[in-house]
Design a protein around this motif. Structure first.
Motif, PDB file in Angstrom:
ATOM      1  N   ARG A  72      12.152 -12.279   2.198  1.00 27.29           N
ATOM      2  CA  ARG A  72      12.379 -10.984   2.390  1.00 27.29           C
ATOM      3  C   ARG A  72      12.739 -10.082   1.218  1.00 27.29           C
ATOM      4  O   ARG A  72      12.270  -8.984   1.063  1.00 27.29           O
ATOM      5  N   ALA A  73      13.368 -10.612   0.259  1.00 29.76           N
ATOM      6  CA  ALA A  73      13.443  -9.940  -1.014  1.00 29.76           C
ATOM      7  C   ALA A  73      11.943  -9.419  -1.850  1.00 29.76           C
ATOM      8  O   ALA A  73      11.691  -8.424  -2.303  1.00 29.76           O
ATOM      9  N   SER A  74      11.098 -10.496  -1.604  1.00 31.47           N
ATOM     10  CA  SER A  74       9.813 -10.138  -2.122  1.00 31.47           C
ATOM     11  C   SER A  74       9.150  -8.999  -1.396  1.00 31.47           C
ATOM     12  O   SER A  74       8.119  -8.128  -2.137  1.00 31.47           O
ATOM     13  N   ALA A  75       9.156  -8.717  -0.071  1.00 31.28           N
ATOM     14  CA  ALA A  75       8.790  -7.706   0.637  1.00 31.28           C
ATOM     15  C   ALA A  75       9.118  -6.489   0.051  1.00 31.28           C
ATOM     16  O   ALA A  75       8.425  -5.513  -0.179  1.00 31.28           O
ATOM     17  N   VAL A  76      10.239  -6.321  -0.107  1.00 30.45           N
ATOM     18  CA  VAL A  76      10.998  -5.057  -1.017  1.00 30.45           C
ATOM     19  C   VAL A  76      10.362  -4.845  -2.372  1.00 30.45           C
ATOM     20  O   VAL A  76      10.081  -3.746  -2.821  1.00 30.45           O
ATOM     21  N   ALA A  77      10.488  -6.046  -3.032  1.00 34.13           N
ATOM     22  CA  ALA A  77       9.825  -5.966  -4.516  1.00 34.13           C
ATOM     23  C   ALA A  77       8.335  -5.547  -4.627  1.00 34.13           C
ATOM     24  O   ALA A  77       8.211  -4.653  -5.616  1.00 34.13           O
ATOM     25  N   THR A  78       7.781  -6.035  -3.624  1.00 41.19           N
ATOM     26  CA  THR A  78       6.196  -5.426  -3.748  1.00 41.19           C
ATOM     27  C   THR A  78       6.075  -3.821  -3.665  1.00 41.19           C
ATOM     28  O   THR A  78       5.389  -3.350  -4.262  1.00 41.19           O
ATOM     29  N   VAL A  79       6.796  -3.418  -2.707  1.00 40.45           N
ATOM     30  CA  VAL A  79       6.745  -1.853  -2.529  1.00 40.45           C
ATOM     31  C   VAL A  79       7.321  -1.053  -3.872  1.00 40.45           C
ATOM     32  O   VAL A  79       6.713  -0.278  -4.425  1.00 40.45           O
ATOM     33  N   LEU A  80       8.130  -1.841  -4.318  1.00 41.55           N
ATOM     34  CA  LEU A  80       8.993  -1.211  -5.747  1.00 41.55           C
ATOM     35  C   LEU A  80       7.953  -1.197  -6.754  1.00 41.55           C
ATOM     36  O   LEU A  80       7.712  -0.053  -7.626  1.00 41.55           O
ATOM     37  N   LEU A  81       7.109  -2.441  -6.784  1.00 40.02           N
ATOM     38  CA  LEU A  81       6.251  -2.549  -7.939  1.00 40.02           C
ATOM     39  C   LEU A  81       5.196  -1.731  -7.756  1.00 40.02           C
ATOM     40  O   LEU A  81       4.569  -1.009  -8.751  1.00 40.02           O
ATOM     41  N   GLU A  82       4.704  -1.240  -6.511  1.00 36.43           N
ATOM     42  CA  GLU A  82       3.567  -0.520  -6.134  1.00 36.43           C
ATOM     43  C   GLU A  82       3.876   1.020  -6.698  1.00 36.43           C
ATOM     44  O   GLU A  82       3.114   1.780  -7.124  1.00 36.43           O
ATOM     45  N   PRO A 102      15.571  -4.346  13.668  1.00 37.18           N
ATOM     46  CA  PRO A 102      14.226  -4.487  13.296  1.00 37.18           C
ATOM     47  C   PRO A 102      13.454  -3.450  12.678  1.00 37.18           C
ATOM     48  O   PRO A 102      12.211  -3.552  11.908  1.00 37.18           O
ATOM     49  N   LYS A 103      13.740  -2.214  12.736  1.00 35.68           N
ATOM     50  CA  LYS A 103      13.151  -1.045  11.763  1.00 35.68           C
ATOM     51  C   LYS A 103      12.980  -1.575  10.454  1.00 35.68           C
ATOM     52  O   LYS A 103      12.224  -0.711   9.859  1.00 35.68           O
ATOM     53  N   TYR A 104      13.958  -2.335  10.176  1.00 36.81           N
ATOM     54  CA  TYR A 104      13.883  -2.675   8.733  1.00 36.81           C
ATOM     55  C   TYR A 104      13.639  -4.075   8.480  1.00 36.81           C
ATOM     56  O   TYR A 104      13.941  -4.711   7.187  1.00 36.81           O
ATOM     57  N   ALA A 105      12.845  -4.838   9.237  1.00 36.37           N
ATOM     58  CA  ALA A 105      12.250  -5.943   9.242  1.00 36.37           C
ATOM     59  C   ALA A 105      11.507  -6.076   7.937  1.00 36.37           C
ATOM     60  O   ALA A 105      10.413  -5.225   7.656  1.00 36.37           O
ATOM     61  N   LEU A 106      11.717  -7.064   7.038  1.00 36.75           N
ATOM     62  CA  LEU A 106      11.084  -7.221   5.627  1.00 36.75           C
ATOM     63  C   LEU A 106       9.903  -8.155   5.714  1.00 36.75           C
ATOM     64  O   LEU A 106      10.091  -9.266   5.916  1.00 36.75           O
ATOM     65  N   LEU A 107       8.844  -7.538   5.689  1.00 35.40           N
ATOM     66  CA  LEU A 107       7.640  -8.345   5.852  1.00 35.40           C
ATOM     67  C   LEU A 107       6.710  -8.455   4.529  1.00 35.40           C
ATOM     68  O   LEU A 107       6.645  -7.169   3.916  1.00 35.40           O
TER      69      LEU A 107
END
Length: 332
Positions: A20-30, A141-146
């Motif tokens: 879950r955390a990685s899904a958010v981290a990926t967007v931030l790094l982008e 689920p609008k905030y489901a972290l994929l």
């Protein structure tokens, strides 16, 4: 801007928090935002997070002092926590150093945060309490972290075969209750191909049992350890067998019908919601080979049932939850 994630994962506690955390981290790094993970499980973090992530090792899951000492000498704008031991006092300590975003899906203690995330189906029904000002809330689920590979497939049309040819069994990063061998036995004489996924946290004994069972059943079973293309395999499947975990949201987003079993206490509520909303075939926690066999037969013999689950899942999860949570972090 530097965002620090506080999360752990591995064989004993599973990999869901890290995924879950990685899904958010990926967007931030982008977006060019620096990402650091503070964790007691650095090797699991390196397996789960994208390149460009910094790691800080912590000696204890429940003691806030080591993390706060690090925060005192490093520039962190936001700390994002997804770890059950990070409770009220720990959260208060974090907020003396940075903004705090909490992923918390129990409502078991007062929350001290600037933003609260719970992507579960039952989130809005929980009775949260707060210490300090009420945080902004991002529920459902609008905030489901994929994971990013899942997100990239959400615009493609999933397969809709009259007769299923391909199923996937993936019981999490470590299969803590060792379900995979009994599930493979339930596929005996399935007229198609089964992919059994051995997660990165499977021990050698369990992996050996999986491979032995795969060789014994009268079905084509391919056993693969921690494949890089798991998202593609799930997308291509006519249905999948998994736990009542974050993987269910991945199946919803991909349009892959699921046979879903809760294997730990906190998954019971997820399974109940999936069952109540008729989003998949949900089994009891004590279900064994016979129950799995009956569920497999339902999907094999009813293409309209599979299509119903495909459409319901995709209507619920659009794959942009990580983007929305990253937007919330950036707006603090």
């Amino acid at each position: 801007m530097n965002v620090v994630f506080r999360a752990d994962g591995g064989t004993e506690i599973g990999y869901g928090h890290l995924m879950r955390a990685s899904a958010v981290a990926t967007v931030l790094l982008e977006r060019g935002i620096d990402v650091t993970v503070a964790t007691t499980t650095p090797s699991a973090v390196r397996e789960s997070f994208p390149d460009g992530t910094e790691t800080v090792s912590l000696p204890d899951r429940s003691d806030p002092e080591p993390l706060c000492q690090w925060l005192a000498t490093n520039d962190a704008a936001v700390v994002y926590t997804d770890a059950y031991p990070v409770q009220t006092d720990y959260q208060r300590e974090i907020r003396t150093h940075a903004k705090h975003v909490a992923f918390e899906d129990y409502a078991a203690y007062p929350i001290a945060a600037d933003a609260l995330i719970n992507n579960n189906l039952y989130a809005s029904g929980l009775d949260y309490s707060f210490t300090g000002p009420k945080p902004e809330t991002y529920f459902g689920p609008k905030y489901a972290l994929l994971r990013e590979p899942i997100r990239q497939l959400t615009d493609r049309e999933p397969p809709r075969r009259a007769v299923p040819e391909h199923a996937v069994v993936t019981m999490g990063g470590s299969d803590t209750t060792e379900e995979t061998p009994s599930i493979l036995r339930a596929f005996d004489r399935f007229d198609g191909r089964v992919e059994a996924i051995v997660g990165p946290g499977f021990d050698e004994s369990l992996e050996e049992r999986v491979r032995t069972t795969a060789a014994e059943v009268e079905t084509e079973v391919r056993v693969t350890r921690d494949p890089d293309d798991l998202a593609d395999r799930l997308f291509a499947a006519d249905f999948a067998v998994t736990t009542a975990s974050s993987t269910t949201f991945e199946l919803f987003a991909l349009g892959t019908p699921g046979i879903i079993k809760p294997v730990v206490d906190h998954q019971e509520r997820i399974a109940d919601e999936i069952s109540d909303r008729d989003l998949g075939i949900v089994l009891d926690r004590d279900a064994g080979t016979d129950a799995f066999r009956r569920a497999i037969e339902r999907y094999v013999t009813d293409s309209s049932l599979r299509e119903e689950k495909q459409d319901a899942g995709r209507a619920l999860v659009d794959g942009r939850g990580g983007v929305r949570v990253a937007d919330a972090i950036a707006g603090l």
